[in-house]
Design an enzyme around this catalytic site. Structure first.
Site, PDB file in Angstrom:
ATOM      1  N   HIS A  90     -12.151  -4.679   8.178  1.00 47.59           N
ATOM      2  CA  HIS A  90     -12.761  -4.533   6.847  1.00 47.59           C
ATOM      3  C   HIS A  90     -14.004  -3.667   6.936  1.00 47.59           C
ATOM      4  O   HIS A  90     -14.929  -3.827   6.152  1.00 47.59           O
ATOM      5  CB  HIS A  90     -13.123  -5.898   6.258  1.00 47.59           C
ATOM      6  CG  HIS A  90     -11.957  -6.765   5.945  1.00 47.59           C
ATOM      7  ND1 HIS A  90     -11.239  -7.416   6.916  1.00 47.59           N
ATOM      8  CD2 HIS A  90     -11.355  -7.083   4.761  1.00 47.59           C
ATOM      9  CE1 HIS A  90     -10.257  -8.106   6.350  1.00 47.59           C
ATOM     10  NE2 HIS A  90     -10.306  -7.913   5.045  1.00 47.59           N
TER      11      HIS A  90
ATOM     12  N   GLU B 216       0.812  -1.213   0.000  1.00 54.07           N
ATOM     13  CA  GLU B 216       0.000   0.000   0.000  1.00 54.07           C
ATOM     14  C   GLU B 216       0.847   1.267   0.000  1.00 54.07           C
ATOM     15  O   GLU B 216       0.504   2.253  -0.652  1.00 54.07           O
ATOM     16  CB  GLU B 216      -0.965   0.004   1.203  1.00 54.07           C
ATOM     17  CG  GLU B 216      -2.178  -0.898   1.027  1.00 54.07           C
ATOM     18  CD  GLU B 216      -1.885  -2.364   1.282  1.00 54.07           C
ATOM     19  OE1 GLU B 216      -0.737  -2.703   1.662  1.00 54.07           O
ATOM     20  OE2 GLU B 216      -2.814  -3.185   1.100  1.00 54.07           O
TER      21      GLU B 216
END
Lengths: 321, 319
Positions: free
Chosen positions: A125, A58
């Protein structure tokens, strides 16, 4: 024909790719696979070489997007889940956000963050990170709540010369439908009156707009007319529309799905109280998620986030105070 | 490298005289390696320097005034008083303005190289310069792996100067040589004696040429010793005399001067003339920067961080 929130996001990206050769998409599994949520389905085939799979990195993904933006391209960076963007936090808040101010060279990138809770998704999540990013100077933070906004605001995000954090809510991906894509839109920085009313203003954004609208409908049965303001963009924050609404109703409830410490709801209350204290007939109130990680079990999850029922309960408190 | 050494000495003396706000970071002992990067880059290439890369920046055509103006906070410098010292750059000229977080510039260089390829521009090389301390970061790892996956024309130059601030290499990594990491990433690697200008020119030049020829990312690891503190606030007492006396502790500027004399490329008087010329250039730059205005905190443009500010304001006026 009807189109979902998720399909609108895909359609906006297809249009951006078709209309602007500077646009490309970079992210994990976004290529031939079409993305974890299928937000880029078919785009790699339609636009060869411009929808590119990234390694699970990322930080480097964000860095690459920043470099490409510096060189004149318009990257759309998909984080598979908003939660994972914390791994790119340094690049986003220290590199992308400071670049224009430091060097006078713009950094036009769009960071798509699939955010917010869905049943069973658990602590990693489900997060809402708009507060964290809105805290940093140099970032624009958009939180579309409708299919139309998902489409038009994503197109505007790509056109904006700054890094834009585009918070797309996963709960709305499949549930929310519209008849067609919009042909015109409010500018991204303007809030929208999602429902008019005279007794109470609920200021909210993203998926909570729909909980607030459902709560307003419930309260109508009790004789209350509740106004719902959809912020659309949390940064910049359209304080004018909020103040005008509070001037009409005299009461304010701010609802957000993020953690309760600080945040967008606190910012809105602070602005209204400090700039429009005289407009208020009752103490304003905030309703946020609970101050714990987002729980896995659906029973716990639905108690962790505000829902139409808890929004209505909070609204009654403000209405009766 | 002579200009960089003398310029650094000037900054150190301005710092001691209290004329510079914030830190001063020197490239003392690293000029041979740094200059070898700059001289091999061409217009259109990209350089993400580290704090000890004044020599490389100047060789890559950073205006001499940029360093003076940034250290002294002139509004006419590239950072306009918004950022200082070594955090300067001109991204449009391929000179990236570093952030302080180590390893973070490599993937930005990757992004520029990626964009060039997407736009069909050939022949660009990007160099990112770091010390051995940065090799311990996640950013370094992610970016080198990313460059290898994308086969980008990236050269990462690591100056192993034995200390990351005060931390010695034994507390930084456990592999025998950082060069071994090149194999792990699937990129080419080369080691060089960072005190030897001739060797640096050759090895760094070859790595840049290889990248330019499309042979993928290159890692160069140079061994040398930082001949100063981390910054001028640091007396670096933790560096042992034995290390200073070791081959890594040679002063690359002296080594280069001796080599130039030995080869009879120039005489002592010519070198003295170069020094005098460099000193004059530096003096002129510092005097100019000192005469220029400091930033005005009442100027509104300092207090907007968005390039799209006009977009929002126009709408507010129109509504």
């Amino acid at each position: 024909m009807s189109i979902t929130y998720l399909e609108a996001i895909r359609a906006a990206q297809a249009r951006a790719l078709a209309e602007d050769p500077r646009v490309f998409i970079y992210g994990q599994d976004v290529g031939a696979f079409g993305g974890a949520f299928k937000a880029t389905k078919g785009l790699a085939q339609e636009f060869p070489g411009r929808v590119v799979d990234a390694p699970i990195s990322e930080d480097a993904m964000a860095g690459l997007a920043i470099g490409a933006a510096l060189d004149g391209l318009r990257p759309i960076l998909e984080m598979q889940f908003a939660d994972f963007s914390t791994l790119a936090f340094n690049q986003i808040v220290n590199q992308a956000a400071t670049l224009f101010w430091r060097t006078n060279v713009p950094c036009p990138l769009t960071l798509r963050l699939p955010c917010g809770g869905t049943a069973g998704s658990g602590p990693f999540h489900s997060q809402m990170l708009e507060t964290i990013y809105a805290h940093y100077p140099g970032l624009v933070v958009l939180t579309p709540a409708t299919v139309e906004d998902a489409y038009s605001m994503l197109l505007e995000a790509v056109a904006i010369d700054d890094p834009v954090i585009f918070c797309e809510h996963k709960f709305l991906y499949y549930h929310l439908k519209a008849e067609a894509l919009p042909t015109e839109a409010l500018p991204a920085n303007e809030a929208r009156i999602a429902r008019t009313g005279r007794d109470l203003t609920i200021v909210t954004y993203s998926a909570m707009v729909h909980e607030a609208l459902a709560a307003a409908e419930e309260l109508r049965g009790e004789g209350w007319e509740v106004e719902v303001v959809d912020l659309r963009s949390v940064k910049p924050l359209d304080t004018d529309t909020v103040m005008a609404s509070v001037a009409r109703t005299g009461r304010l409830l701010c609802v957000g799905e993020a953690f309760p410490w600080g945040g967008v709801t606190a910012e809105v209350v602070a602005r209204v109280v400090s700039e429009g204290f005289d407009l208020l007939d009752a103490p304003p109130m905030r309703l946020n998620a609970k101050d714990t990680p987002v729980p896995y079990h659906p029973n716990l999850w639905s108690a962790h986030r505000p829902t139409a029922r808890t929004v209505a309960m909070a609204a009654r408190k403000v209405l009766h105070s | 490298m002579l200009l960089a050494r003398l310029f650094d000495e000037k900054f150190a003396s301005l710092y001691r005289a209290g004329k510079i706000m914030g830190g001063v970071f020197l490239g003392r002992g690293q000029e041979a390696l740094s200059v070898s990067i700059g001289v091999h880059l061409r217009t259109g290439d990209v350089f993400a320097p580290l704090i000890r890369d004044l020599a490389g920046r100047l060789a890559f055509h950073e205006p001499v005034l940029d360093a003076a103006r940034t250290y002294l906070g002139s509004v006419q410098g590239p950072m306009r008083g918004r950022d200082g010292n070594v955090h300067r750059g001109r991204p449009k000229s391929g000179q990236l303005a570093m952030i302080s977080h180590l390893g973070a510039m490599i993937s930005v260089v990757n992004g520029i190289l990626f964009a060039r390829r997407m736009r069909g521009v050939d022949g660009t090389v990007g160099v990112a310069s770091y010390g051995e301390g940065a090799t311990s970061t996640g950013s370094f790892h992610e970016a080198l792996n990313q460059a290898a996956v994308e086969q980008l024309p990236l050269v990462v130059v690591v100056a192993n100067n034995q200390f990351a601030y005060s931390t010695p290499t034994v507390r930084q990594f456990a592999c025998d040589s950082l060069l071994a990491r090149a194999t792990g990433y699937g990129v080419a690697g080369a080691a060089v004696d960072g005190t030897d200008l001739g060797a640096c020119l050759q090895v760094v030049g070859r790595a840049i040429a290889q990248a330019r020829a499309g042979r993928g990312p290159q890692l160069v690891v140079a061994s040398l010793l930082r001949l100063c503190g981390h910054g001028e606030h640091d007396d670096a007492q933790y560096i042992s005399p034995a290390l200073k006396a070791s081959p890594a502790g040679r002063d690359c500027v002296k080594v280069a001067e001796q080599y130039v004399l030995q080869q009879e490329w120039a005489g002592a008087d010519t070198i003295a003339h170069w020094r005098a010329e460099a000193a004059q250039t530096i003096e002129a730059a510092v005097v100019t920067a000192q005469r220029e205005s400091a930033p005005d905190p009442f100027a509104p443009h300092y207090w907007s961080a968005l390039a799209s500010q006009h977009r929002w304001e126009r709408r507010e006026e129109g509504s």
